[in-house]
Design an enzyme around this catalytic site. Structure first.
Site, short mmCIF file in Angstrom:
data_model
loop_
_atom_site.label_atom_id
_atom_site.label_comp_id
_atom_site.label_asym_id
_atom_site.label_seq_id
_atom_site.Cartn_x
_atom_site.Cartn_y
_atom_site.Cartn_z
N PRO A 28 0.87 -1.21 -0.01
CA PRO A 28 -0.06 -0.15 0.11
C PRO A 28 0.90 1.13 -0.16
O PRO A 28 1.94 1.38 0.48
CB PRO A 28 -0.86 -0.08 1.32
CG PRO A 28 -0.70 -1.60 1.76
CD PRO A 28 0.70 -1.98 1.17
N LYS A 29 0.45 2.22 -0.71
CA LYS A 29 1.33 3.59 -0.57
C LYS A 29 0.65 4.43 0.39
O LYS A 29 -0.56 4.99 0.44
CB LYS A 29 1.17 4.22 -2.05
CG LYS A 29 1.89 5.63 -2.08
CD LYS A 29 1.86 6.20 -3.39
CE LYS A 29 2.60 7.34 -3.23
NZ LYS A 29 2.59 8.51 -1.97
N TRP A 30 1.24 4.78 1.60
CA TRP A 30 0.67 5.18 2.85
C TRP A 30 0.89 6.80 2.46
O TRP A 30 1.47 7.38 1.64
CB TRP A 30 1.46 4.90 3.96
CG TRP A 30 1.35 3.49 4.33
CD1 TRP A 30 2.27 2.55 3.77
CD2 TRP A 30 0.34 2.92 5.01
NE1 TRP A 30 2.04 1.38 4.30
CE2 TRP A 30 0.85 1.24 5.10
CE3 TRP A 30 -0.50 3.38 5.69
CZ2 TRP A 30 0.04 0.65 5.93
CZ3 TRP A 30 -1.62 2.43 6.19
CH2 TRP A 30 -1.06 0.80 6.38
N ASP A 175 -3.02 5.99 -0.61
CA ASP A 175 -2.72 6.67 -1.83
C ASP A 175 -2.69 5.80 -2.89
O ASP A 175 -2.90 6.51 -4.10
CB ASP A 175 -1.26 7.25 -1.71
CG ASP A 175 -1.24 8.79 -1.52
OD1 ASP A 175 -2.16 9.53 -2.09
OD2 ASP A 175 -0.04 9.30 -1.50
N GLY A 176 -2.44 4.82 -2.98
CA GLY A 176 -2.38 3.66 -4.18
C GLY A 176 -1.54 2.64 -3.86
O GLY A 176 -1.77 1.97 -2.69
#
Length: 355
Positions: A28-30, A175-176
């Site tokens: 995950p993009k934090w 975020d993505g």
């Protein structure tokens, strides 16, 4: 402090790609503060992306890291703030405050967490030349007994699962997706990872512009959206234009210029007024602005543009938007919050348990 990797260190970066590449590792993009933690016994430094220490702003996290990290290590990760079932970036921003008394108060009221996703050093060994697959395995082992608020970021090796995450995890404020080649070494300040973020479009009112910092051309245009009561809110800016376009826009926008007293944001003619009504002003100073001039030229709210954005943070665009096209076919009144797509909610606590 005596570590094999010493501060300051610029973190390794990611370049944006429209689709998730097949590289073998996905996370995950934090959405928080990128942080490299340097620990040598009781000495802990929280290094930021701009290499300035953030240690004094997160005293509660320093103590948690002492309890959960190996005695001597360097860990790359993200400081986040969890509010309910979501990330709270606006709340996290409030943690950066010059007054020590407020820092201590916020540490108790809105405690932060740390999500680790790379291991740069362990003991007296520099791991940055090792492939990421080995660093990840070492990170999982080193933080195997870590307890909240310290976590190892969840990860998968399956592209199909990563694509599910891309849709699913946004509902918790993420975020993505980050994609990391398993054979990659750690390269500070190099864009050798990949990030895939959401992109949506919205039609917005152009309510003003700011001058460019280096020339008498348009620097950015201020965007507005109407709420259900008909009030126009400042929601962000669009700023990426070729220099020739910036010059041409000065003449294009000139007929729409208006006095601030006749503008929907006239109540923000001074910062003091804006502060009094509790609204965020398009020209407001803050501790993030470092004294920059954010004054703007007000425009009659008649022009509409389509912009691309990734997601909302509260009632504003989280990042600078991208210009797509003018929309002469749309009326300003049709530019409302109702057009914005809202992702399905997802419990952040469940994400931190994923592997």
């Amino acid at each position: 402090m005596d570590l094999p990797v010493m501060p300051p260190v610029s973190p390794m970066l990611a370049k944006s790609v429209p689709n998730i590449p097949e590289v073998g590792h996905y996370e995950p993009k934090w959405d928080g503060f990128r942080t490299i933690v340097f620990r040598d016994g009781d000495d802990v430094i929280l290094g930021s992306r701009n290499e300035k220490p953030m240690t004094r702003y997160f005293p509660e996290l320093v103590e948690a890291l002492k309890e959960n990290l190996p005695e001597k290590c360097v860990v790359d990760g993200e400081i986040i703030l969890i509010s309910g079932n979501r990330l709270d970036f606006e709340g996290l921003q409030q943690r950066i405050h010059p007054a020590d008394s407020r820092v201590r108060m916020l540490a108790e009221k809105t405690p932060s967490s740390f999500v680790g996703f790379d291991l740069l050093a362990l003991g007296d060994e520099d791991l940055t030349a090792r492939p990421f697959s080995e660093r990840r395995a070492a990170l999982e082992k080193a933080l195997a007994d870590a307890e909240p608020p310290v976590y190892v970021t969840p990860a998968v090796n399956d592209l199909e699962r990563a694509q599910e995450w891309f849709v699913q995890l946004e509902g918790a404020g993420l975020d993505g997706v980050l994609s990391k080649p398993l054979d990659g070494t750690y390269q500070p300040n190099k864009r050798v990872m990949f990030k895939t973020k959401h992109e949506r479009t919205a039609d917005c009112v152009v309510a003003g512009f700011r001058w460019h910092k280096t020339a008498d051309v348009v620097g950015s245009m201020l965007l507005g959206l109407y709420d259900d009561s008909g009030k126009l809110h400042h929601v962000g800016v669009v700023a990426a234009f070729p220099m020739a376009k910036r010059k041409a826009m000065v003449a294009e926008l000139e007929p729409y210029q208006v006095e601030i007293a006749d503008h929907p944001w006239g109540e923000w003619a001074t910062q003091e007024t804006g502060a009094a009504v509790g609204s965020r002003m398009p020209g407001a100073q803050s501790r993030w602005s470092a004294g920059k001039d954010f004054s703007f030229v007000p425009l009659r709210p008649e022009l509409v543009i389509e912009v691309a954005y990734d997601y909302m943070e509260g009632d504003r665009f989280r990042h600078t938007t991208q210009f797509r096209r003018w929309r002469p076919d749309r009326t300003p009144e049709s530019c409302t919050y109702a057009q914005l797509e809202e992702p399905a909610d997802y419990n952040l606590g469940e994400i931190l348990k994923l592997q």
